[in-house]
Every structure is written in C-alpha cells, then in structure tokens.
Design an enzyme around this catalytic site. Structure first.
Site, mmCIF file in Angstrom:
data_model
loop_
_atom_site.group_PDB
_atom_site.id
_atom_site.type_symbol
_atom_site.label_atom_id
_atom_site.label_comp_id
_atom_site.label_asym_id
_atom_site.label_seq_id
_atom_site.Cartn_x
_atom_site.Cartn_y
_atom_site.Cartn_z
ATOM 1 N N ASN A 9 0.867 -1.180 0.000
ATOM 2 C CA ASN A 9 0.000 0.000 0.000
ATOM 3 C C ASN A 9 0.906 1.233 0.000
ATOM 4 O OD1 ASN A 9 -1.862 2.018 0.376
ATOM 5 N ND2 ASN A 9 -2.261 1.533 2.525
ATOM 6 N N LYS A 11 0.145 4.260 -0.447
ATOM 7 C CA LYS A 11 -0.509 5.500 0.036
ATOM 8 C C LYS A 11 -0.256 6.629 -0.962
ATOM 9 C CE LYS A 11 0.385 3.677 4.598
ATOM 10 N NZ LYS A 11 0.205 3.868 6.002
ATOM 11 N N HIS A 91 -9.599 1.339 5.207
ATOM 12 C CA HIS A 91 -8.284 1.638 5.789
ATOM 13 C C HIS A 91 -8.441 2.726 6.845
ATOM 14 C CE1 HIS A 91 -4.117 2.874 6.221
ATOM 15 N NE2 HIS A 91 -3.778 1.739 5.647
ATOM 16 N N GLU A 93 -6.731 5.204 7.641
ATOM 17 C CA GLU A 93 -6.482 6.588 7.194
ATOM 18 C C GLU A 93 -7.714 7.151 6.492
ATOM 19 O OE1 GLU A 93 -2.809 5.844 5.104
ATOM 20 O OE2 GLU A 93 -1.879 5.310 7.007
ATOM 21 N N GLU A 163 -5.420 -4.370 11.049
ATOM 22 C CA GLU A 163 -4.388 -3.344 11.138
ATOM 23 C C GLU A 163 -4.635 -2.457 12.365
ATOM 24 O OE1 GLU A 163 -2.523 -2.491 7.066
ATOM 25 O OE2 GLU A 163 -4.317 -1.261 7.209
ATOM 26 N N GLY A 169 2.338 2.826 10.640
ATOM 27 C CA GLY A 169 3.293 3.903 10.411
ATOM 28 C C GLY A 169 3.976 4.406 11.667
ATOM 29 N N SER A 208 3.312 -1.605 10.522
ATOM 30 C CA SER A 208 4.755 -1.573 10.754
ATOM 31 C C SER A 208 5.439 -2.928 10.575
ATOM 32 C CB SER A 208 5.072 -0.995 12.140
ATOM 33 O OG SER A 208 4.680 0.367 12.205
#
Ligand code: PEP
Length: 245
Positions: A9, A11, A91, A93, A163, A169, A208
């Site tokens: 991914n 991003k 996701h 985000e 996740e 991240g 991560s």
C-alpha cells in the site's frame, strides 16, 4: 490452499520517476512462487502502467456510486473498466482523515461485491480501545457492520486485513500473542457469520511490518500475509518480507 499475499500500500507516495525506478529495482529480485502473490496498491494515476508489470494491481480508494457528479472520485465501474484486480476498503487513514464511517464502508463493500470485485476490508482498534480491552468488541462491530449486506456466495472476493491503528506507520507492531488472539477472533466471527466456507477467507496483518519483525508475524496461526505501507516503498526491503512469507 489459497496463496499467501504480500500487498504493497503505497498510500500517497512515489512520483512517476520514482515508480519507474521502483519497478526497475523490483524486477531485479526473484518473485517466483506457487504459493505466494504480490499485490500493488499505487496511487490511481499509476494503475495502468503498473498493470504491464504486475498481475495484481489494486486501487486504494473509490466512491460507491457508479457514476455522476462526484468531482475527484473514481467508481468501481471505472476501475473495473481498466482491469483493476481489487480495492482496499476501510483503511484507518480513510476512516480517520476522510471521515469514512461504518455506514459509508458498508456501501463500499456493497458496491465492490455487486460488481464482483475482490477487496481487502481493513479493520483495527486504536490504542485506547486496546488498553481498555475493548478491542475484540470493536473489531466485531466494524466487521459486522461492513459485512451486514454481504452475501456468503461472494466470499471468494473477501480478504480481511487486521491493522491496529496504533501500529500503522508508528514503528510499533502487535506482538505474536496479540495477533494470534485477534486473528483467531476474526476467523471465528467469519465462521459465525458465513459458515464453514469462511475458513478460506485470507486474513492479513498490517502495521509496521518490517524485515526484523516479519518472521514472527508470519508464523502466527491464521496470518495469510501482510498489507505493508512504509516497508513496501523500497523493493529491496519489500523483497526481504517476501522471502520470509
Ligand atoms: C498500511 O498502510 O496499511 C500499513 C500497514 O502501513 P505501515 O506498514 O507503514 O504501518
């Protein structure tokens, strides 16, 4: 047996020259396998060019309406028309920064399933929920809501990515006990919702993942691969994950 999945991914990272360099470096490694597959989720701009190099290129985002006055959006119809392989849904985000709530995500699942497009449905708790021990309940709510109108006849389209938000991240990752607990929980939930056919739905881990922690993550029961952000931006690092999958 379904293939294990290593999904990149990207991003909102990589420019055109950087994508070209990424592909060149990627092609310098051996990715042959009968049991594993690579997926790439780039910025939508780069989807057509990457389809020349990869058998599975997916989209990070879409809007659930088929067409119309939705400036800046991409529909499943449009993505399917260029031969996209799958999409990401839910996701963290998108949920946090773009305010996609459970109802919105349910609509996205419906749009993808109606068009028979595979999707990775992401779920994950925040740190307060983890520390407050409400993480299992939270994931149950997220998944039950997202899949509320999903029919078991479409199970082959479904892949889940667990996740934890606190691991995305951040350099922190869930430990083996946490991943094992959550993946077993997700599997039992899927079996409860959809019956025994749900035993083949892949459940990925994301958060991560890096070459140092990959082996312990991949050895957890029920982990069918990983959705990888930061460590997917360098093909060399990404390949180190591939070798451990
Ligand atoms: C992700 O974006 O899905 C992700 C897991 O990111 P990272 O690997 O950078 O934590």
């Amino acid at each position: 047996m379904r293939n294990k999945i290593l999904a990149a991914n990207w991003k909102m990272n990589l420019t055109l020259p950087e994508v070209e360099l990424w592909v060149k470096k990627f092609n310098g490694f051996n990715w042959q396998s009968d049991t594993k597959e690579v997926r790439v989720y780039p910025s939508a701009l780069f989807i057509p060019m990457l389809q020349n190099n990869f058998s599975h290129v997916g989209a990070q985002n879409f809007y659930y309406e088929p067409s119309g006055a939705f400036t800046g959006e991409l529909s499943i119809e449009q993505l399917s028309s260029v031969g996209i392989s799958s999409v990401l849904i839910g996701h963290s985000e998108r949920r946090e920064l773009f305010h996609e709530d459970n109802a919105f995500i349910t609509q996205k699942v419906k749009a993808a399933a109606d068009k028979n497009l595979s999707f990775i449905l992401c779920c994950g708790e925040n740190l307060a929920q983890r520390e407050g021990k409400t993480h299992l309940h939270f994931i149950e709510q997220q998944l039950k809501s997202a899949l509320s109108s999903f029919d078991r006849s479409k199970l082959s389209l479904l892949c889940i990515a667990y996740e934890p938000i606190w691991a995305i991240g951040t350099g922190l990752h869930a430990n083996a006990a946490q991943i094992t607990e959550m993946h077993a929980f997700i599997r039992s939930l899927l079996l409860e919702l959809f019956g025994s056919d749900a035993s083949s739905v892949p459940v990925l881990y994301g958060g991560s993942v890096n070459p140092e922690n990959a082996a312990s993550i991949f050895s957890c029961p029920e982990v069918a691969g990983a959705l990888v952000g930061g460590a997917s931006l360098d093909p060399h690092v990404f390949h180190q994950l591939w070798e451990q999958l």
